[in-house]
Design an enzyme around this catalytic site. Structure first.
Site, PDB file in Angstrom:
ATOM      1  N   ASP A 274       4.131   4.861  -6.357  1.00 53.61           N
ATOM      2  CA  ASP A 274       4.556   3.479  -6.588  1.00 53.61           C
ATOM      3  C   ASP A 274       5.304   3.455  -7.913  1.00 53.61           C
ATOM      4  OD1 ASP A 274       4.592   0.561  -6.737  1.00 53.61           O
ATOM      5  OD2 ASP A 274       2.969   0.627  -5.291  1.00 53.61           O
TER       6      ASP A 274
ATOM      7  N   ALA B 218       0.822  -1.210   0.000  1.00 48.80           N
ATOM      8  CA  ALA B 218       0.000   0.000   0.000  1.00 48.80           C
ATOM      9  C   ALA B 218       0.855   1.260   0.000  1.00 48.80           C
ATOM     10  CB  ALA B 218      -0.905   0.001   1.221  1.00 48.80           C
ATOM     11  N   LYS B 219       2.101   1.140   0.424  1.00 54.27           N
ATOM     12  CA  LYS B 219       3.043   2.266   0.453  1.00 54.27           C
ATOM     13  C   LYS B 219       2.420   3.494   1.112  1.00 54.27           C
ATOM     14  CE  LYS B 219       5.746   0.435  -3.377  1.00 54.27           C
ATOM     15  NZ  LYS B 219       4.930  -0.720  -3.831  1.00 54.27           N
ATOM     16  N   ARG B 220       1.808   3.282   2.264  1.00 55.43           N
ATOM     17  CA  ARG B 220       1.157   4.358   2.986  1.00 55.43           C
ATOM     18  C   ARG B 220       2.154   5.119   3.871  1.00 55.43           C
ATOM     19  NH1 ARG B 220      -2.288   2.726  -0.323  1.00 55.43           N
ATOM     20  NH2 ARG B 220      -4.498   2.500   0.175  1.00 55.43           N
TER      21      ARG B 220
END
Lengths: 271, 271
Positions: free
Chosen positions: B99, A95-97
């Site tokens: 991303d 999710a690369k939050r």
């Protein structure tokens, strides 16, 4: 999931393969588009055919958000299916939050508690108080972006910051944070030569390594420089496995591709 | 939305206020919990009471993801309501995404096309090829995290990277990217003294400034150092406005708080 369970599973299956579930409706077999939930139907078939060859699945949330409510429903169904049918599988929400403290807590609850993932990927740019809320969850892992597999990694990550490359600074700083034992790191396979220096900073942490296969990374190189006594590696492959075929036998084709990687991993682990 | 429309709206309303719709079910008035969709009911009431005082709304996606499918439905209903009833309002998905290339495109489509936001916040750590997919969308803005308002900003963002602070490196590098005219930046109000140096690098870009109010930032300071001929600022306030009251008059209380800020902005713009 406790890290020991993951390590046991790696030993048992002789695999440290993670399969990326990045479902694009333009790439899945056409006959699935008639299903009520084509994304979940695709994931279920892939999972049923490959679960004995891998130890982890990693849906990238972008591919689900792109389909709105239906995408989120498919993500929920996928993680529920995994947790129910294959509880031994380690799950990663890619999710690369990352946000300010109380907001990161909301993300952590969403992925760890509501959806029930074992881990989530997190971006480090906002620093300690954006990451520690994730680390506070027991038996959950926070997979911090360190050195990514894309060309843009050279824009900032490899630049020298007070005499040390930014990504090494991220490694060194993050291991001082509270509950740092819950950290893993994303290290792209396309940069295997960096791994020996990385292992001097974080000798034991698990690394999630994307970029083997489609992005050109080499499994042997990654293992040579990155493997630890407890393996310490999860090698991710997405497109190379799940889109091996667009025909009715897509799941079997995916299993064959997964088995090729698993066999290579078995060789490495037997040495 | 074209940037000129935003600037016109700012002049007309004498406001560059952005209201953060960070809905926490524990903080909204209890009587709303009986509604079918309490999050949307709350947002609708806040929007109807404040839309003439602000030029933008910014839902932080974490607060919606935390409620799963229902949260996403509430987010969809909120942005649809805004686009239908108040098309003059600028909308920001505070998602802090980013991303590798094809995956960023999926996020961009989700927020710009499917949901219909005017802009989305993006994290810079993965570099050029993680941000340019967002910049490719015409009349949409990508709001890059530069200097955030939290304590963790000092972990990496303000560290010197090849002789220049990382956040300035992000500013300098990003303005060379394709379609850089679609960039805005997040600059925390708690660091107003940095703004004059920031304006030397990006003299014209709009800045989204969180941290006025609850986080201690000062509006006058931010305007003194950060304002441009075209205003160039969106000042965000979330909790200070939307949780002004937990009683039945919560929307009117929110409007009063928003008006206080709008009046201060009117004074600044009249100078």
């Amino acid at each position: 999931m406790k890290i020991d369970q993951l390590i046991n599973e790696i030993r048992k299956k002789q695999s440290f393969l993670c399969i990326g579930l990045d479902v694009d409706l333009n790439k899945i077999p056409k006959h699935l588009l008639n299903e009520d939930d084509p994304i979940f139907a695709f994931n279920k078939a892939i999972i049923d055919a490959t679960h004995h060859l891998c130890v982890a699945y990693k849906p990238n949330t972008a591919f689900y958000e792109a389909y709105g409510i239906k995408g989120w429903q498919a993500l929920e169904r996928t993680i529920s299916y995994l947790n129910k049918e294959y509880p031994e599988i380690y799950t990663i929400a890619d999710a690369k939050r990352g946000d300010i403290g109380n907001t990161s807590t909301m993300y952590a609850k969403a992925f760890f508690e509501d959806l029930g993932f074992d881990s989530v990927t997190v971006a480090p740019y906002m620093g300690k108080d954006s990451v520690e809320p994730f680390l506070a969850f027991k038996d959950k892992h926070t997979i911090l972006l360190a050195l990514t597999s894309n060309q843009g990694a050279f824009d900032f990550q490899t630049k020298s910051l007070d005499g040390l490359e930014l990504y090494k600074h991220v490694l060194q700083t993050s291991i001082t944070w509270k509950n740092a034992q819950n950290l893993m790191y994303v290290i792209g396979a396309t940069k295997a030569e960096y791994l020996s220096e990385i292992r001097q900073i974080i000798p034991d942490n698990f690394l999630l390594v994307p970029g083997v296969g489609a992005q050109g990374g080499n499994l042997q190189e990654v293992c040579k420089y990155g493997m630890t006594e407890n393996v310490g590696l999860l090698i991710n492959s997405s497109r190379g496995i799940i889109y091996a075929s667009q025909e009715k036998d897509f799941a079997q084709s995916a299993a064959r591709k997964a088995e090729e990687l698993q066999q290579q991993m078995h060789l490495v682990l037997s040495k």
